[in-house]
Design an enzyme around this catalytic site. Structure first.
Site, short mmCIF file in Angstrom:
data_model
loop_
_atom_site.label_atom_id
_atom_site.label_comp_id
_atom_site.label_asym_id
_atom_site.label_seq_id
_atom_site.Cartn_x
_atom_site.Cartn_y
_atom_site.Cartn_z
CG ASP A 1 -2.07 0.92 1.12
OD1 ASP A 1 -2.36 1.38 -0.01
OD2 ASP A 1 -2.68 1.23 2.14
CG ASN B 1 -7.48 -2.47 -5.97
OD1 ASN B 1 -6.51 -3.21 -5.86
ND2 ASN B 1 -7.78 -1.58 -5.03
C1 FPP Z 1 -1.82 0.09 -3.46
O1 FPP Z 1 -1.41 1.43 -3.44
C2 FPP Z 1 -1.28 -0.61 -4.63
C3 FPP Z 1 -2.02 -1.20 -5.60
C4 FPP Z 1 -3.49 -1.22 -5.61
C5 FPP Z 1 -1.41 -1.85 -6.76
C6 FPP Z 1 -0.12 -2.56 -6.54
C7 FPP Z 1 0.62 -2.54 -7.80
C8 FPP Z 1 1.96 -2.47 -7.93
C9 FPP Z 1 2.92 -2.56 -6.82
C10 FPP Z 1 2.49 -2.27 -9.30
C11 FPP Z 1 3.20 -3.41 -9.85
C12 FPP Z 1 2.32 -4.58 -9.97
C13 FPP Z 1 2.57 -5.57 -10.81
C14 FPP Z 1 1.80 -6.83 -10.67
C15 FPP Z 1 3.57 -5.47 -11.86
P1 FPP Z 1 -2.51 2.55 -3.49
O2 FPP Z 1 -2.69 2.98 -4.89
O3 FPP Z 1 -3.75 2.08 -2.80
O4 FPP Z 1 -1.84 3.69 -2.65
P2 FPP Z 1 -2.59 4.80 -1.77
O5 FPP Z 1 -3.21 4.08 -0.61
O6 FPP Z 1 -1.46 5.69 -1.37
O7 FPP Z 1 -3.57 5.48 -2.66
#
Ligand code: FPP
Length: 260
Positions: A37, A85
């Protein structure tokens, strides 16, 4: 400037190696699960589009995999896309899908050369066909590898996994392969998405929130939980090793008592 940066990189590598060498190999978690996250906030703090956080997050993913492999961890499960998501803005969802296809194609050879067995678990049939195909290719290419299993939770939700297992049990009863009396925890577990993987011993969440967000609700029953404020794109091997070090200081009783 270049030299200072080189020294900083060398210094970090040195600290990582020292911390890793201090870990107890006989008390390594077999399975580490991670809620990655903080990508969006990492980007917003830098005035960048959220997607940039996901892009840089991919580097953190590679570091975590390398660190876990160096420690002899058997399985690393990463929460890459949850059933919730889909509620994100369409642009972000599409960009994440593109990123996954790119990553699957670009990392395939590296995964193969490093002995990584790649898996994905979740409601994969509902993923875009391009993502399904890219994933299936890497799964097939790496299926015989034995160094570590990288299990990507994709279109994954703990509740939907449990619901799906219940549906499979009901179908088996209706079709006569099972009786109601046969239903126990083992029968249930065998119908989860990845029944061959051990339960996670250590569950890490980055980004400062202290919740499970529908991740591995069944499997995390006895997992040690480790929360850090670090945003996922900033997560280094050092942070992984620190989480393992903390794990090794904890006493796991699995509901029993510690007989010392
Ligand atoms: C959460 O951060 C992250 C995700 C929903 C996606 C995870 C994806 C990656 C690490 C990219 C690489 C993935 C692959 C499979 C190549 P958030 O967007 O919820 O962060 P926030 O809470 O700060 O908004």
């Amino acid at each position: 400037m270049g030299r200072i940066q080189d020294r900083t990189v060398a210094d970090l590598a040195g600290r990582e190696e020292t911390l890793r060498a201090a870990l107890d190999p006989s008390r390594m978690p077999r399975h580490i699960a991670v809620i990655m996250d903080g990508n969006g906030r990492w980007a917003e703090l830098r005035g960048l589009p959220r997607l940039e956080g996901h892009r840089v997050g991919r580097e953190a993913l590679r570091r975590a995999l390398e660190g876990a492999r160096e420690c002899g961890v058997e399985v690393l499960t990463l929460y890459a896309f949850s059933t919730e998501n889909w509620r994100r803005p369409r642009d972000e969802v599409e960009a994440l899908m593109t990123l996954m296809v790119e990553a699957a194609k670009e990392e395939a050879l590296d995964l193969q050369q490093n002995g990584v067995r790649f898996r994905a678990s979740g409601l994969l049939d509902a993923m875009p066909p391009g993502v399904q195909a890219a994933i299936a290719q890497v799964v097939a290419l790496t299926q015989r590898n034995t160094q570590i299993t990288l299990n990507l939770a994709l279109n994954y939700g703990g509740r939907s996994e449990i619901t799906e297992a219940a549906r499979r049990l009901a179908r088996d009863v209706v079709e006569g392969r099972l009786t109601v009396a046969d239903i126990d925890e083992r029968a249930f577990e065998r119908r989860l998405f990845a029944p061959d993987l051990p339960d996670p011993d250590l569950l890490i969440r980055t980004g400062g929130e202290h919740r499970l967000s529908n991740f591995l609700l069944w499997q995390a029953a006895y997992a040690e939980l480790y929360f850090t404020d670090i945003h996922w794109p900033d997560f280094r091997k050092l942070d992984l090793f620190e989480a393992i070090r903390r794990f090794q200081t904890r006493t796991r009783r699995f509901g029993g008592v510690d007989l010392g």
